[in-house]
Scaffold this motif. Structure first.
Motif, PDB file in Angstrom:
ATOM      1  N   HIS A   1     -14.976 -36.326 -36.507  1.00  0.00           N
ATOM      2  CA  HIS A   1     -13.998 -35.585 -35.905  1.00  0.00           C
ATOM      3  C   HIS A   1     -13.544 -36.316 -34.418  1.00  0.00           C
ATOM      4  CE1 HIS A   1     -12.706 -31.888 -33.617  1.00  0.00           C
ATOM      5  NE2 HIS A   1     -11.798 -31.998 -33.979  1.00  0.00           N
ATOM      6  N   ARG A   2     -14.253 -36.163 -33.608  1.00  0.00           N
ATOM      7  CA  ARG A   2     -14.289 -36.628 -32.311  1.00  0.00           C
ATOM      8  C   ARG A   2     -15.240 -37.703 -31.636  1.00  0.00           C
ATOM      9  NH1 ARG A   2      -8.802 -35.843 -30.519  1.00  0.00           N
ATOM     10  NH2 ARG A   2      -8.504 -33.691 -31.042  1.00  0.00           N
TER      11      ARG A   2
ATOM     12  N   GLY B   1     -18.399 -37.384 -31.572  1.00  0.00           N
ATOM     13  CA  GLY B   1     -19.528 -36.616 -30.868  1.00  0.00           C
ATOM     14  C   GLY B   1     -20.941 -37.008 -31.496  1.00  0.00           C
TER      15      GLY B   1
ATOM     16  N   CYS C   1     -22.703 -30.955 -35.424  1.00  0.00           N
ATOM     17  CA  CYS C   1     -22.230 -31.735 -33.941  1.00  0.00           C
ATOM     18  C   CYS C   1     -22.073 -30.987 -32.996  1.00  0.00           C
ATOM     19  CB  CYS C   1     -20.765 -32.306 -34.280  1.00  0.00           C
ATOM     20  SG  CYS C   1     -20.324 -33.207 -32.949  1.00  0.00           S
TER      21      CYS C   1
ATOM     22  N   TRP D   1     -20.495 -31.075 -30.226  1.00  0.00           N
ATOM     23  CA  TRP D   1     -19.458 -30.850 -29.543  1.00  0.00           C
ATOM     24  C   TRP D   1     -18.487 -30.077 -30.158  1.00  0.00           C
ATOM     25  CZ3 TRP D   1     -17.207 -36.321 -28.194  1.00  0.00           C
ATOM     26  CH2 TRP D   1     -17.942 -36.900 -27.291  1.00  0.00           C
ATOM     27  N   HIS D   2     -18.039 -29.929 -31.464  1.00  0.00           N
ATOM     28  CA  HIS D   2     -17.220 -28.742 -32.145  1.00  0.00           C
ATOM     29  C   HIS D   2     -17.947 -28.071 -33.265  1.00  0.00           C
ATOM     30  CE1 HIS D   2     -14.763 -31.882 -29.875  1.00  0.00           C
ATOM     31  NE2 HIS D   2     -14.300 -30.609 -29.221  1.00  0.00           N
TER      32      HIS D   2
ATOM     33  N   TRP E   1     -19.058 -29.256 -36.177  1.00  0.00           N
ATOM     34  CA  TRP E   1     -18.584 -29.686 -37.472  1.00  0.00           C
ATOM     35  C   TRP E   1     -19.825 -30.225 -38.051  1.00  0.00           C
ATOM     36  CZ3 TRP E   1     -14.377 -33.261 -39.347  1.00  0.00           C
ATOM     37  CH2 TRP E   1     -13.022 -32.789 -38.787  1.00  0.00           C
TER      38      TRP E   1
END
Length: 101
Positions: free
Chosen positions: A45-46, A48, A62, A64-65, A67
């Motif tokens: 995703h980003r 992370g 994850c 960060w977000h 997932w």
């Protein structure tokens, strides 16, 4: 393939996850109910750091977000077509080894 020692079993108790760096690459090591698994260490995703995430059963989240991926298969929880790379793991004499292509 290279078989690389990534740590000791004592450093990865059940229910934990950690990060291992190989040069610029990272691998997330998971101890899900006493079974050790290794997946790509960056969330698609980003990017992370999955090795800093949380493990819920066999699902790796994850940091960060949030997932989530199955640490056994690398499969995303909602999109089975989205997968992390997985790596073969072995444990010998208390050491954890990962097979790196």
């Amino acid at each position: 393939m290279a078989r690389i020692r990534v740590g000791s079993l004592a450093q990865l108790p059940p229910g934990s996850v950690s990060e291992f760096k190989i040069g610029e690459d990272s691998i997330a090591l998971c101890n899900a109910d006493g079974e050790i698994h290794a997946v790509d260490g960056l969330c698609p995703h980003r990017q992370g750091p999955l090795g800093h995430g949380a493990l819920h059963g066999h699902m790796l989240a994850c940091p960060w977000h949030a997932w989530e991926f199955d640490c056994r298969t690398g499969e995303h929880d909602y999109n089975p077509e989205l997968r992390l790379q997985t790596f073969a793991v072995s444990v010998q004499d208390g050491s954890i080894f990962v097979e790196i292509p």
